[in-house]
Design a protein around this motif. Structure first.
Motif, short mmCIF file in Angstrom:
data_model
loop_
_atom_site.label_atom_id
_atom_site.label_comp_id
_atom_site.label_asym_id
_atom_site.label_seq_id
_atom_site.Cartn_x
_atom_site.Cartn_y
_atom_site.Cartn_z
N HIS A 104 -3.78 8.22 7.30
CA HIS A 104 -2.51 7.59 7.63
C HIS A 104 -2.74 6.43 8.58
CE1 HIS A 104 -0.10 10.66 5.68
NE2 HIS A 104 -0.91 11.56 6.20
N VAL A 105 -1.94 5.41 8.44
CA VAL A 105 -2.01 4.25 9.32
C VAL A 105 -1.23 4.58 10.59
CG1 VAL A 105 -1.41 1.82 9.55
CG2 VAL A 105 -2.16 2.71 7.35
N LYS A 106 -1.85 4.31 11.74
CA LYS A 106 -1.18 4.57 13.01
C LYS A 106 -0.19 3.45 13.31
CE LYS A 106 -4.63 7.31 15.35
NZ LYS A 106 -5.42 7.45 16.58
N THR A 107 0.91 3.82 13.93
CA THR A 107 1.90 2.83 14.34
C THR A 107 1.42 2.13 15.60
OG1 THR A 107 3.09 4.41 15.70
CG2 THR A 107 3.77 4.24 13.39
N ARG A 108 2.08 1.05 15.97
CA ARG A 108 1.72 0.34 17.19
C ARG A 108 1.87 1.24 18.41
NH1 ARG A 108 4.17 -5.77 16.86
NH2 ARG A 108 2.94 -6.43 15.08
N LYS A 109 2.89 2.05 18.41
CA LYS A 109 3.12 2.94 19.54
C LYS A 109 1.97 3.95 19.66
CE LYS A 109 6.51 6.15 21.43
NZ LYS A 109 7.82 6.77 21.24
N GLN A 110 1.53 4.52 18.53
CA GLN A 110 0.43 5.47 18.57
C GLN A 110 -0.87 4.82 19.04
OE1 GLN A 110 0.69 6.73 14.50
NE2 GLN A 110 1.76 8.62 15.02
N LEU A 111 -1.13 3.59 18.60
CA LEU A 111 -2.32 2.87 19.04
C LEU A 111 -2.27 2.57 20.53
CD1 LEU A 111 -2.75 0.38 16.08
CD2 LEU A 111 -4.21 2.32 16.62
N ARG A 112 -1.11 2.18 21.01
CA ARG A 112 -0.93 1.87 22.43
C ARG A 112 -1.13 3.12 23.28
NH1 ARG A 112 3.77 -0.35 21.90
NH2 ARG A 112 4.97 1.45 22.55
N GLN A 113 -0.60 4.25 22.83
CA GLN A 113 -0.76 5.49 23.57
C GLN A 113 -2.21 5.96 23.57
OE1 GLN A 113 2.05 8.04 21.62
NE2 GLN A 113 3.74 7.43 22.97
N ALA A 114 -2.92 5.75 22.48
CA ALA A 114 -4.32 6.18 22.40
C ALA A 114 -5.21 5.32 23.29
CB ALA A 114 -4.80 6.11 20.96
N SER A 115 -4.88 4.05 23.46
CA SER A 115 -5.71 3.17 24.26
C SER A 115 -5.31 3.18 25.73
CB SER A 115 -5.64 1.74 23.73
OG SER A 115 -4.35 1.22 23.92
#
Length: 92
Positions: A60-71
């Protein structure tokens, strides 16, 4: 007069179904309507269960919010403001 609409959340009969994702049913928008005839067409349906397993296994492609939270800040790191103040105090 407007009738109160029942929530689309899965009902007690959906408890043992693999299609029950907690707050929503994977197949049906309103699972309550599916149980009106005392049998949901998705309950213990091997075709739908296989389709769900394939969907869950697909990347699945991560959303911008998920990428921001992971980083963002990791669990064992102090807050950013504290890291900056420690460096300025120790370097003087």
């Amino acid at each position: 007069m407007k009738h109160s609409s029942k929530p689309a959340k899965p009902v007690r009969a959906c408890h043992a179904c693999l299609l029950n994702l907690g707050k929503v049913c994977w197949v049906y928008a309103n699972p309550r309507r599916q149980w009106r005839n005392r049998r949901c067409p998705g309950f213990e349906n091997p075709e739908l269960y296989n389709a769900l397993a394939e969907w869950q296994a697909a990347p699945h492609v991560k959303t911008r919010k998920q990428l921001r939270q992971a980083s963002g800040r990791k669990t064992n790191q102090p807050p950013a403001w504290r890291r900056h103040t420690q460096h300025t105090i120790g370097s003087g």
